[in-house]
Design a protein around this motif. Structure first.
Motif, PDB file in Angstrom:
ATOM      1  N   GLN A 632      36.218  38.180  53.454  1.00  0.00           N
ATOM      2  CA  GLN A 632      36.154  39.094  52.142  1.00  0.00           C
ATOM      3  C   GLN A 632      37.162  40.163  52.116  1.00  0.00           C
ATOM      4  N   TYR A 633      37.693  40.724  50.918  1.00  0.00           N
ATOM      5  CA  TYR A 633      38.837  41.444  51.278  1.00  0.00           C
ATOM      6  C   TYR A 633      38.495  42.375  49.700  1.00  0.00           C
ATOM      7  N   ARG A 634      38.955  43.503  49.438  1.00  0.00           N
ATOM      8  CA  ARG A 634      38.980  44.474  48.276  1.00  0.00           C
ATOM      9  C   ARG A 634      40.125  44.765  48.317  1.00  0.00           C
ATOM     10  N   SER A 635      40.602  44.640  46.816  1.00  0.00           N
ATOM     11  CA  SER A 635      41.940  45.386  46.384  1.00  0.00           C
ATOM     12  C   SER A 635      41.828  45.749  45.082  1.00  0.00           C
ATOM     13  N   ARG A 636      43.019  46.511  44.585  1.00  0.00           N
ATOM     14  CA  ARG A 636      43.113  46.999  43.335  1.00  0.00           C
ATOM     15  C   ARG A 636      42.852  45.990  42.148  1.00  0.00           C
ATOM     16  N   GLU A 637      43.110  44.719  42.507  1.00  0.00           N
ATOM     17  CA  GLU A 637      42.570  43.422  41.467  1.00  0.00           C
ATOM     18  C   GLU A 637      41.000  43.212  41.286  1.00  0.00           C
ATOM     19  N   GLY A 638      40.464  43.610  42.474  1.00  0.00           N
ATOM     20  CA  GLY A 638      39.042  43.288  42.406  1.00  0.00           C
ATOM     21  C   GLY A 638      38.476  42.631  43.795  1.00  0.00           C
ATOM     22  N   HIS A 639      37.558  42.045  43.904  1.00  0.00           N
ATOM     23  CA  HIS A 639      36.810  41.646  44.943  1.00  0.00           C
ATOM     24  C   HIS A 639      37.088  40.097  45.359  1.00  0.00           C
ATOM     25  N   HIS A 640      37.617  39.797  46.685  1.00  0.00           N
ATOM     26  CA  HIS A 640      38.250  38.489  46.740  1.00  0.00           C
ATOM     27  C   HIS A 640      37.139  37.793  47.898  1.00  0.00           C
ATOM     28  N   ARG A 790      28.621  19.099  54.462  1.00  0.00           N
ATOM     29  CA  ARG A 790      29.133  19.716  55.781  1.00  0.00           C
ATOM     30  C   ARG A 790      29.010  21.157  55.566  1.00  0.00           C
ATOM     31  N   MET A 791      29.450  21.616  54.756  1.00  0.00           N
ATOM     32  CA  MET A 791      29.298  23.236  54.463  1.00  0.00           C
ATOM     33  C   MET A 791      27.931  23.683  54.533  1.00  0.00           C
ATOM     34  N   ARG A 792      26.930  22.739  54.252  1.00  0.00           N
ATOM     35  CA  ARG A 792      25.508  23.351  54.386  1.00  0.00           C
ATOM     36  C   ARG A 792      25.046  23.299  56.090  1.00  0.00           C
ATOM     37  N   ALA A 793      25.704  22.561  56.481  1.00  0.00           N
ATOM     38  CA  ALA A 793      25.132  22.149  58.036  1.00  0.00           C
ATOM     39  C   ALA A 793      26.034  23.037  59.099  1.00  0.00           C
ATOM     40  N   GLN A 794      26.977  23.928  58.429  1.00  0.00           N
ATOM     41  CA  GLN A 794      27.820  24.621  59.191  1.00  0.00           C
ATOM     42  C   GLN A 794      27.385  26.133  59.248  1.00  0.00           C
ATOM     43  N   GLN A 795      27.574  26.870  60.598  1.00  0.00           N
ATOM     44  CA  GLN A 795      27.480  28.211  60.532  1.00  0.00           C
ATOM     45  C   GLN A 795      28.405  28.920  60.001  1.00  0.00           C
ATOM     46  N   ILE A 796      28.118  29.969  59.285  1.00  0.00           N
ATOM     47  CA  ILE A 796      29.125  30.762  58.572  1.00  0.00           C
ATOM     48  C   ILE A 796      29.686  32.063  59.180  1.00  0.00           C
ATOM     49  N   ASP A 797      31.063  32.048  59.356  1.00  0.00           N
ATOM     50  CA  ASP A 797      31.614  33.072  59.837  1.00  0.00           C
ATOM     51  C   ASP A 797      32.117  34.018  58.862  1.00  0.00           C
ATOM     52  N   LEU A 798      31.398  35.238  58.344  1.00  0.00           N
ATOM     53  CA  LEU A 798      31.744  35.846  57.362  1.00  0.00           C
ATOM     54  C   LEU A 798      32.721  36.855  57.964  1.00  0.00           C
ATOM     55  N   VAL A 799      33.886  37.025  57.646  1.00  0.00           N
ATOM     56  CA  VAL A 799      34.720  38.163  58.239  1.00  0.00           C
ATOM     57  C   VAL A 799      35.210  39.241  56.959  1.00  0.00           C
ATOM     58  N   PRO A 800      35.114  40.563  57.217  1.00  0.00           N
ATOM     59  CA  PRO A 800      35.312  41.441  56.239  1.00  0.00           C
ATOM     60  C   PRO A 800      37.036  41.713  56.593  1.00  0.00           C
ATOM     61  N   LEU A 801      37.848  41.875  55.659  1.00  0.00           N
ATOM     62  CA  LEU A 801      39.202  42.211  56.002  1.00  0.00           C
ATOM     63  C   LEU A 801      39.570  43.412  55.479  1.00  0.00           C
ATOM     64  N   GLN A 802      40.429  44.016  56.195  1.00  0.00           N
ATOM     65  CA  GLN A 802      41.187  45.219  55.701  1.00  0.00           C
ATOM     66  C   GLN A 802      42.702  44.705  54.912  1.00  0.00           C
ATOM     67  N   VAL A 803      43.142  43.630  55.350  1.00  0.00           N
ATOM     68  CA  VAL A 803      44.324  43.423  54.688  1.00  0.00           C
ATOM     69  C   VAL A 803      44.308  41.867  54.599  1.00  0.00           C
ATOM     70  N   PRO A 804      45.180  41.053  53.864  1.00  0.00           N
ATOM     71  CA  PRO A 804      44.840  39.669  53.810  1.00  0.00           C
ATOM     72  C   PRO A 804      45.613  38.924  55.059  1.00  0.00           C
ATOM     73  N   THR A 805      44.882  38.049  55.453  1.00  0.00           N
ATOM     74  CA  THR A 805      45.455  37.105  56.775  1.00  0.00           C
ATOM     75  C   THR A 805      46.162  36.155  56.286  1.00  0.00           C
ATOM     76  N   PRO A 806      46.892  35.407  57.281  1.00  0.00           N
ATOM     77  CA  PRO A 806      48.072  34.420  57.135  1.00  0.00           C
ATOM     78  C   PRO A 806      47.334  33.378  56.416  1.00  0.00           C
ATOM     79  N   MET A 807      45.857  32.977  56.291  1.00  0.00           N
ATOM     80  CA  MET A 807      45.610  32.039  55.800  1.00  0.00           C
ATOM     81  C   MET A 807      45.042  32.465  54.147  1.00  0.00           C
ATOM     82  N   SER A 808      44.718  33.676  53.947  1.00  0.00           N
ATOM     83  CA  SER A 808      44.336  34.265  52.505  1.00  0.00           C
ATOM     84  C   SER A 808      45.403  34.608  51.875  1.00  0.00           C
TER      85      SER A 808
END
Length: 860
Positions: A632-640, A790-808
């Protein structure tokens, strides 16, 4: 022309030439001589062609077909189907070589869309003993009134590169043609050739139908090297195309060190760009470096192919136009620009080098972004493990059936009961109901409930004996001109003002040009002059600058096999990082984990990508098996909201639409969507309440079909798909030679049919086929359901971001490219990366905790 049966020893020709047949070749010869059909699956360059060709000669000898009586050539007995016209000439040369010694009485010819009219006329008088042709040309032969007389004597059919046909409607067209030939000759022997398939048994069953097939696997020792050209500076952030220009000189240096080289790209515009990059770096290579793709004129492509064969060219930049079995023996190296997106495609392209038994093959991956380094290592591991993609036949496409009914009506006529059983013998139509067949028959007979008033849609009618035939010569002519299942955007010739054709470009690209505009096509800078009679006239531009020619078309999605391999490698990398740094990465730059044997970081690509992977770990997590990474990331554009299911572009498009719609049902919101092969981004005006994601409500399987149709602009997608269906089914006519219809006219015609059927013929099965194909092919609904489970069976790693990551960040760039110019995009990215570097230099983050072991969260 037959005589007494005789023994034939194919191996004698090999021995006379100092060769020793491989055991799999002898196995094929024996099976074909005994009248058995099957599939030969062997690596590229292993000798598949002569395995089945000498088998066809053995089959002919067993039937008593004359081979050495030169007074008159035997009639047509062997059909060789090739998926590409470019392969026909090369195949014909290979098949001709042994005939002088083995079957001097035989003649061989080719019949494709490129065959000269004089040669066609000679074949109309007398067909050769063996004919190399394409699925479309074979279907055209079936439309002739003399089809049964001409083709009933065919005893052997060989389908080359069957894996290229199996998964699409051209393969269905082949199945229907084979069903017709078997109807005339129940003893027909059919063999397919394939080099890269993960489901060989299914592929064979689809080809040979009800016959008991024999699967032959050609195991020939052959070294295969898959490596990666590592960038000097990967950087800590990367996005699509970020490394492209940096790789220019390393690619040039690789070509300098190697013999003749093929440089593969995935799309034609990328091939045009890399051709320019090579010549910009080495102007002295003009004439030694060439360009090859399907939009170039046939004469240009043939010149390039001959130059490769003769070893005159140092390098050729190509697309899939050179993927298949043309034999370029001098080629020593293959470079793949960017990801091949699939293991099978990578192996296919690797096989273009060392194209002979025993010669090593080598493909070198050239990453265009940092994540493709991980992809390259994963592809090598998957290839070594034999994790190759399978292909599956489309299920009873009614547009192909409608076309086939008119084809058979032209080729001597049919009775419904007999043809229904014949069509059902094609595996694609094994589940065809009589109701569906009768609907298709009624549609070609009377146009359905909405077109009955128009005579041109009464395409077949029964005669006094109940045999259905085509009643009108005009209908027959239009059908023959529209035979086939290859549907693409309308193109127009690109021609010099003074004469001479360069190739073809899509009408939509030409329509955006004004006189005087310059563009790059075929490696040349061209100035657009005018359009006249559906031809674009050009002259040589005074400068080398201009926009690159572009083509419409979807990007290739990542295959599920390669996606799984990438996830497995990233999971292993995450484990090794956690083991090496149990208390989290230190604030200073850290070295990568040890390169132990079998470890993820023993792969040179992973060590090269460590700067990027390290930043991903510092700012977020690496994706792991059993866990779904959500950022999750928030910028001037909105909520990512960034989600990484690793399902491929098509699946992510459907998933993003589905989740956005389900989120908005929970709480009204507006979303923008961005996708790539690794994940998707939902950008919203208002904050997204993620509880429905964490508890699995938005991932529920219940109501999936309903919600998918509700979340998509399904009507618009189905209308687009219907354009293709309408052309295959013969509803839309592309025009006569010299009077082709424009893209706008074709779209208007198909849209009109779509609206008429919706209003006045709601039960029209072509409409439901369009909707089904959107879900099954464009959005891959079956795979989407698997990813969702598969997504339903997975544990969710919810990570709040301060800046975009190399994957986002790459997901954000995908969206920016549609909104910003190149200059503004560069400025925007520079600011984002600078902000991220500040955070990395002075992290206001607590030390990263140890990564917990994956656990499965079971939801009700």
């Amino acid at each position: 022309m037959t005589g007494r049966r005789r023994r034939y020893a194919p191996g004698a020709w090999f021995e006379r030439h100092g060769w020793k047949p491989f055991p799999f070749q002898r196995e094929v010869w024996s099976a074909m001589a005994a009248g058995r059909s099957g599939l030969l699956h062997a690596t590229t360059g292993a000798g598949k062609t002569y395995a089945v060709w000498f088998g066809a000669l053995a089959r002919a000898a067993a039937l008593g077909v004359a081979t050495d009586d030169a007074r008159q050539a035997p009639p047509l007995g062997v059909l060789w189907l090739t998926p590409m016209r470019a392969l026909a000439a090369d195949t014909t040369r290979s098949l001709t070589l042994p005939l002088a010694e083995e079957a001097p009485a035989w003649t061989i010819g080719q019949r494709t869309g490129d065959t000269a009219s004089a040669e066609r006329a000679r074949q109309d008088r007398r067909l050769p003993t063996a004919l190399v042709t394409t699925p479309e040309s074979l279907t055209l032969m079936l439309t002739r009134a003399s089809a049964q007389q001409d083709l009933a004597g065919v005893h052997t059919v060989i389908v080359d590169e069957w894996h290229e046909l199996l998964g699409n409607k051209r393969g269905v067209q082949v199945q229907l043609a084979l069903a017709r030939l078997r109807h005339w000759n129940p003893q027909l022997v059919v063999w397919g050739l394939s080099a890269t398939l993960g489901n060989s048994a299914e592929a064979m069953a689809t080809l040979v139908g009800d016959a008991q097939g024999q699967l032959v696997v050609g195991r020939v020792p052959k070294d295969l090297a898959i490596d990666t050209l590592l960038p000097a500076d990967v950087g800590r952030f990367s996005w699509g195309g970020h490394l492209g220009a940096q790789m220019q000189m390393p690619v040039v240096e690789e070509i300098e060190r190697s013999g003749p080289t093929l440089v593969f790209t995935n799309v034609r515009s990328q091939a045009e760009a890399w051709y320019q990059l090579l010549l910009a770096a080495r102007p002295d290579w003009a004439g030694l470096v060439a360009l090859h793709h399907g939009s170039l004129d046939k004469s240009v492509r043939e010149w390039v192919e001959l130059g490769l064969k003769e070893g005159r060219l140092r390098a050729v930049v190509a697309t899939s136009s050179l993927d298949l079995g043309v034999d370029f023996l001098p080629v020593e190296r293959v470079l793949q620009i960017g990801s091949a997106k699939g293991v099978a495609r990578l192996l296919q392209r690797a096989g273009r080098s060392g194209h002979a038994p025993g010669r090593p093959s080598r493909v070198t991956l050239v990453p265009t972004q940092a994540l493709e380094l991980v992809e390259g290592a994963a592809a090598r591991r998957a290839a070594k493990a034999g994790q190759v993609e399978g292909r599956h036949t489309p299920a009873k496409p009614l547009d192909v059936l409608v076309q086939h009914l008119v084809t058979v009506a032209l080729g001597g006529g049919f009775t419904p009961d007999a043809l229904y059983e014949e069509v059902r013998s094609a595996p694609a139509y094994a589940t065809l109901t009589r109701e569906e067949f009768d609907w298709a028959l009624a549609f070609v007979e009377g146009g359905g409930s909405s077109l009955g008033a128009y005579p041109e849609y009464h395409r077949v009618l029964p005669d006094d004996q109940g045999v259905y035939r085509v009643p009108d010569a005009g209908i027959a002519r239009r059908h023959r001109m529209g035979v086939g299942t290859i549907v693409s955007d309308s193109t127009m010739p690109i021609q010099w003002v003074g004469g001479g054709v360069l190739g073809h470009l899509e009408e939509s690209f030409i329509a955006r040009l004004n006189p005087g505009d310059c563009f790059i096509f075929g490696g040349r800078a061209l100035e657009y002059v005018r359009t006249r009679d559906m031809t674009a006239y050009v002259r040589k531009a005074s400068s080398r600058s201009g926009k690159l020619a572009s083509w419409n078309g979807a990007k290739m999605p990542l295959s599920s096999e390669l996606a799984d391999a990438i996830q497995a490698l990233l999971h292993q990398a995450a484990r090794e990082v956690a083991e090496t740094y149990p208390d989290g990465l230190p604030e200073a730059e850290a070295p990568p984990p040890p390169a132990r044997k079998g470890a993820a970081f023993s792969e040179p690509e992973l060590r090269a990508a460590w700067p990027m992977l390290q930043v991903q770990v510092r700012l977020s997590h690496l994706p792991q098996a059993g866990r779904l990474l959500v950022e999750q990331y928030r910028s001037r554009e909105g909520h990512h909201l960034f989600v990484y299911p690793f399902g491929g572009r098509n699946v992510h498009l459907g998933l993003a639409q589905l989740l956005a719609w389900r989120f908005s049902q929970q709480q009204p919101n507006t979303f923008s969507i961005s996708i790539n092969d690794y994940g998707f981004e939902l950008l919203s005006i208002h904050p997204v309440e993620v509880a429905p994601l964490l508890d699995g409500r938005v991932l529920a399987e219940d109501g999936l079909m309903h919600d998918m149709l509700a979340s998509l602009n399904s009507s618009a997608l189905a209308r687009k798909r219907f354009r293709e269906i309408a052309r295959v089914a013969g509803l839309v006519f592309s025009g006569f030679p010299g009077a082709a219809k424009s893209t706008r006219q074709l779209q208007a015609s198909s849209s009109l049919f779509y609206e008429v059927f919706r209003k006045y013929d709601a039960g029209n099965r072509l409409l439901s086929q369009a909707e089904h194909e959107v879900l099954a092919q464009e959005l891959e609904l079956g795979r989407l359901g698997e990813v969702l489970a598969r997504m339903r069976a997975q544990q969710i790693d919810l990570v709040p971001l301060q800046v975009p990551t190399p994957m986002s960040l790459p997901l954000m760039v995908e969206r920016f490219r549609e909104q910003l110019s190149t200059e503004k995009l560069a400025d925007r990215l520079a600011r984002i990366v600078a902000d991220a570097e500040k955070v990395l230099a002075h992290p206001p983050l607590p030390p990263r905790p140890r990564l917990p072991k994956p656990r499965i969260v079971r939801r009700r």
